[in-house]
Design a protein around this motif. Structure first.
Motif, mmCIF file in Angstrom:
data_model
loop_
_atom_site.group_PDB
_atom_site.id
_atom_site.type_symbol
_atom_site.label_atom_id
_atom_site.label_comp_id
_atom_site.label_asym_id
_atom_site.label_seq_id
_atom_site.Cartn_x
_atom_site.Cartn_y
_atom_site.Cartn_z
ATOM 1 N N UNK A 1 70.155 71.462 62.293
ATOM 2 C CA UNK A 1 70.884 71.806 63.512
ATOM 3 C C UNK A 1 70.917 70.673 64.525
ATOM 4 N N UNK A 2 70.209 69.590 64.243
ATOM 5 C CA UNK A 2 70.137 68.471 65.184
ATOM 6 C C UNK A 2 70.963 67.308 64.658
ATOM 7 N N UNK A 3 71.820 66.793 65.500
ATOM 8 C CA UNK A 3 72.795 65.787 65.083
ATOM 9 C C UNK A 3 72.129 64.529 64.534
ATOM 10 N N UNK A 4 71.018 64.091 65.121
ATOM 11 C CA UNK A 4 70.380 62.840 64.717
ATOM 12 C C UNK A 4 69.702 62.939 63.356
ATOM 13 N N UNK A 5 69.245 64.132 63.017
ATOM 14 C CA UNK A 5 68.464 64.293 61.787
ATOM 15 C C UNK A 5 69.183 65.115 60.725
ATOM 16 N N UNK A 6 70.380 65.608 61.016
ATOM 17 C CA UNK A 6 71.049 66.554 60.122
ATOM 18 C C UNK A 6 71.328 65.955 58.750
ATOM 19 N N UNK A 7 71.869 64.752 58.703
ATOM 20 C CA UNK A 7 72.231 64.150 57.425
ATOM 21 C C UNK A 7 70.994 63.898 56.557
ATOM 22 N N UNK A 8 69.944 63.342 57.170
ATOM 23 C CA UNK A 8 68.704 63.093 56.423
ATOM 24 C C UNK A 8 68.080 64.398 55.957
ATOM 25 N N UNK A 9 68.085 65.410 56.836
ATOM 26 C CA UNK A 9 67.506 66.707 56.480
ATOM 27 C C UNK A 9 68.252 67.347 55.319
ATOM 28 N N UNK A 10 69.582 67.186 55.293
ATOM 29 C CA UNK A 10 70.359 67.749 54.184
ATOM 30 C C UNK A 10 69.994 67.071 52.862
ATOM 31 N N UNK A 11 69.902 65.760 52.876
ATOM 32 C CA UNK A 11 69.546 65.026 51.653
ATOM 33 C C UNK A 11 68.165 65.428 51.154
ATOM 34 N N UNK A 12 67.192 65.532 52.068
ATOM 35 C CA UNK A 12 65.838 65.913 51.678
ATOM 36 C C UNK A 12 65.797 67.338 51.167
ATOM 37 N N UNK A 13 66.548 68.235 51.806
ATOM 38 C CA UNK A 13 66.574 69.638 51.380
ATOM 39 C C UNK A 13 67.099 69.766 49.956
ATOM 40 N N UNK A 14 68.184 69.066 49.669
ATOM 41 C CA UNK A 14 68.764 69.152 48.334
ATOM 42 C C UNK A 14 67.865 68.485 47.294
ATOM 43 N N UNK A 15 67.112 67.469 47.699
ATOM 44 C CA UNK A 15 66.190 66.824 46.760
ATOM 45 C C UNK A 15 65.029 67.762 46.409
ATOM 46 N N UNK A 16 64.520 68.454 47.413
ATOM 47 C CA UNK A 16 63.451 69.418 47.161
ATOM 48 C C UNK A 16 63.974 70.581 46.333
ATOM 49 N N UNK A 17 65.204 71.011 46.617
ATOM 50 C CA UNK A 17 65.799 72.109 45.836
ATOM 51 C C UNK A 17 65.887 71.728 44.362
ATOM 52 N N UNK A 18 66.295 70.512 44.092
ATOM 53 C CA UNK A 18 66.393 70.069 42.704
ATOM 54 C C UNK A 18 65.024 70.026 42.042
ATOM 55 N N UNK A 19 64.015 69.524 42.756
ATOM 56 C CA UNK A 19 62.661 69.457 42.194
ATOM 57 C C UNK A 19 62.116 70.854 41.921
ATOM 58 N N UNK A 20 62.367 71.796 42.823
ATOM 59 C CA UNK A 20 61.923 73.176 42.605
ATOM 60 C C UNK A 20 62.583 73.761 41.359
ATOM 61 N N UNK A 21 63.878 73.529 41.219
ATOM 62 C CA UNK A 21 64.600 74.090 40.081
ATOM 63 C C UNK A 21 64.090 73.550 38.754
ATOM 64 N N UNK A 22 63.683 72.297 38.739
ATOM 65 C CA UNK A 22 63.279 71.676 37.492
ATOM 66 C C UNK A 22 61.820 71.908 37.136
ATOM 67 N N UNK A 23 60.958 72.205 38.139
ATOM 68 C CA UNK A 23 59.522 72.235 37.860
ATOM 69 C C UNK A 23 58.840 73.547 38.263
ATOM 70 N N UNK A 24 59.575 74.514 38.805
ATOM 71 C CA UNK A 24 58.935 75.768 39.188
ATOM 72 C C UNK A 24 59.533 76.965 38.469
ATOM 73 N N UNK A 25 60.124 76.728 37.304
ATOM 74 C CA UNK A 25 60.738 77.841 36.577
ATOM 75 C C UNK A 25 59.725 78.630 35.763
ATOM 76 N N UNK A 26 58.499 78.110 35.654
ATOM 77 C CA UNK A 26 57.471 78.844 34.901
ATOM 78 C C UNK A 26 57.847 78.970 33.446
ATOM 79 N N UNK A 27 57.781 80.202 32.933
ATOM 80 C CA UNK A 27 58.122 80.441 31.538
ATOM 81 C C UNK A 27 59.614 80.660 31.329
ATOM 82 N N UNK A 28 60.343 80.791 32.422
ATOM 83 C CA UNK A 28 61.778 81.002 32.301
ATOM 84 C C UNK A 28 62.459 79.727 31.825
#
Length: 550
Positions: free
Chosen positions: A132-159
């Motif tokens: 929501x903050x103009x100065x950090x929005x772009x960086x925050x979006x990139x970091x959010x999507x990077x964490x989302x990708x890491x979660x998807x690849x390494x937290x699926x458990x047995x699925x």
């Protein structure tokens, strides 16, 4: 909470002091001397990150980094560095499996895993808030999507396959808030939703869930932001073979819905339908209708589901009806949907207001498309010609100069309508009746059905009247109806965008080939009477003034 340390979770009595922590870092790295380290916040953050990755004993430094990130109002630069450092930390921990639940793990390891998961939740909450903050929005979006990708690849458990939809919902919810910048929404769509098939799939799915969960409590600004995201995702896949670019590693089962073209379109269709059922404002409906045939309808596997929305807009009248025309005609032409009253409704839109509307040019373009088919009945086409000819009598000159070429082109496509130009009395009885009593126009202007107006039996006397129009351009162009049709077609685009200003400019800049006729004697006085005995003729203004009091 950021202050929740790992030792507290493990219920240890001893709590490590900051001084002890520094001593341990120095002892664990004897070649690093304290005087060699830059005394800046950035160096401190990078040192905290390094210590976390070196030993589990330094996991408490995660809390310190989260606190720096949480205090971004005090030091924005340090907060950004801390956010990037934490992203690297959590991506590494996720890849190492330190946040995954294991059945054979000890109770202590399970406690550490739960604690790390809680810290990850805090971190994600902080970077989502930074969107929501103009100065950090772009960086925050990139970091959010990077964490989302890491979660998807390494937290699926047995699925076999896992996509963190809940985290994506948090990201999109933050993006549609009014405080979020439009640039970061555009970045999300261009870099992620439009670039990766799986992200586009789950973005549509998430938007639908957000709308349902909000239960029509979204503000008008949030709806506008939601529409901007939906409208920007306009690259509809055309074949199953094109579904191959995934942000997260694709599932191994080819039967998964991510590999189904119909499922991709279904998610988009459901998202749009859910959005269209909201209480949209007039302006929001106009925005949707303006992109209906290009960005909305191509996603629908069942385009008839759009008919309710389009019909409601079409029946509402005014400019919304005009904008709905394109979408309705697209469904009729491209998707073979039946709308029997289309031309009846189109005929009802022809009123005096349409010729004064700012959407007049758009309407004529659409009208030219709708009546282009040579298979339309001449009776129907004649009604449109006659209706516009009648409206032209009270239309502005800028509209008339578009109506006459449009009628010319339509008569070239439908030769049977040319009888309306050359209708003359055929019998002596008709000639006598015309001379003695005049002729009643068989056209019925109040008839709503264009097939029953009797326009085909009428004539275009209105265009003949326009040949005496006060504006020279209108009078000139109206004469083409009375002349031989030597031109194949007129380019309608040359006439659609005229206005009073453009007509005046054209008249003022026109090269004069023949000097206009003026009075041979220029009067010396205009407002006052001539001197007695001078032999000057009184001006018309003086004569009228003298005539008035008498």
């Amino acid at each position: 909470m950021p202050g929740s340390t790992l030792e507290a979770s493990l219920k240890r009595k001893r709590r490590e002091a900051p001084e002890d922590s520094k001593k341990r870092r120095k002892s664990s790295s004897p070649e690093t001397d304290e005087t060699d380290i830059d005394d800046t916040e950035q160096s401190r953050i990078l040192l905290l990150e390094k210590s976390i990755l070196e030993s589990k004993k330094n996991y408490n430094n995660i809390v310190t980094l989260i606190e720096i990130l949480a205090n971004r109002e005090e030091n924005a630069n340090a907060a950004i560095v801390a956010a990037v450092a934490l992203c690297r930390v959590f991506v590494r921990l996720l890849a190492q499996g330190n946040l995954s639940k294991k059945k054979d793990a000890s109770e202590k390891d399970k406690t550490v895993t739960r604690w790390l998961r809680d810290r990850l939740v805090e971190y994600k909450r902080s970077i989502v808030a930074a969107l929501a903050e103009e100065d950090t929005a772009s960086t925050a979006l990139t970091l959010s999507m990077r964490v989302l990708k890491a979660e998807a690849e390494h937290m699926h458990g047995n699925a076999e396959y896992y996509f963190p939809g809940a985290f994506l919902a948090e990201i999109i919810t933050a993006l549609i808030q009014t405080v979020a910048d439009q640039n970061v929404r555009n970045e999300f769509v261009e870099k992620f939703a439009n670039s990766y098939d799986d992200l586009r799939f789950y973005t549509f799915k998430t938007i639908r869930e957000i709308i349902i969960r909000s239960n029509t409590s979204l503000s008008e600004e949030s709806l506008d932001n939601l529409f901007n995201i939906l409208a920007a995702i306009d690259r509809a896949p055309t074949s199953k073979d094109g579904l191959e670019n995934f942000y997260v590693e694709a599932p191994k089962q080819k039967s998964h819905s991510l590999f189904s073209l119909s499922q991709h379109k279904k998610q988009a269709q459901e998202a749009w339908l859910t959005f269209l059922r909201l209480g949209l404002t007039k302006d929001q409906k106009k925005k949707i209708l303006s992109i209906m045939s290009t960005s909305v309808a191509p996603w629908f596997t069942k385009p008839e589901l759009l008919m309710d929305f389009l019909t409601d807009c079409y029946n509402s009248g005014g400019s919304i009806s005009l904008l709905a025309l394109s979408g309705v005609f697209y469904l009729i032409q491209e998707r073979n949907l039946d709308y029997p009253s289309f031309y009846t409704k189109l005929y009802s839109l022809l009123d005096a207001d349409i010729l004064h509307s700012k959407h007049r040019s758009r309407f004529f373009r659409l009208l030219d498309t709708f009546l282009a088919s040579s298979h339309l009945p001449a009776v129907l086409v004649a009604s449109f010609i006659k209706r516009l000819s009648r409206l032209a009598l009270n239309a502005p000159p800028s509209a008339i100069v578009a109506i006459v070429p449009w009628i010319y082109n339509l008569m070239r496509k439908h030769p049977l309508c040319t009888f309306m130009m050359h209708r003359v009395p055929r019998t002596q009885e008709e000639r006598d009746e015309l001379e003695n009593e005049g002729l009643e126009d068989p056209f019925v202007p109040g008839e709503p059905d264009p097939m029953e107006t009797g326009a085909i039996d009428s004539c275009l006397w209105e265009i003949v009247q326009l040949q005496s129009h006060y504006h020279p351009n209108v009078a000139t162009i109206a004469k083409i109806i009375s002349e031989q049709f030597t031109k194949q077609f007129y380019n309608l685009e040359d006439f659609l965008d005229h206005s009073y200003g453009s007509l005046l400019d054209a008249e003022m800049t026109k090269e004069i080939k023949k000097a206009p006729v003026i009075e041979y004697m220029i009067p010396k006085r205009i407002f006052y009477p001539a001197e007695s005995g001078s032999g000057e003729r009184e001006s018309l203004l003086v004569e009228l003034w003298d005539f008035g009091p008498q």
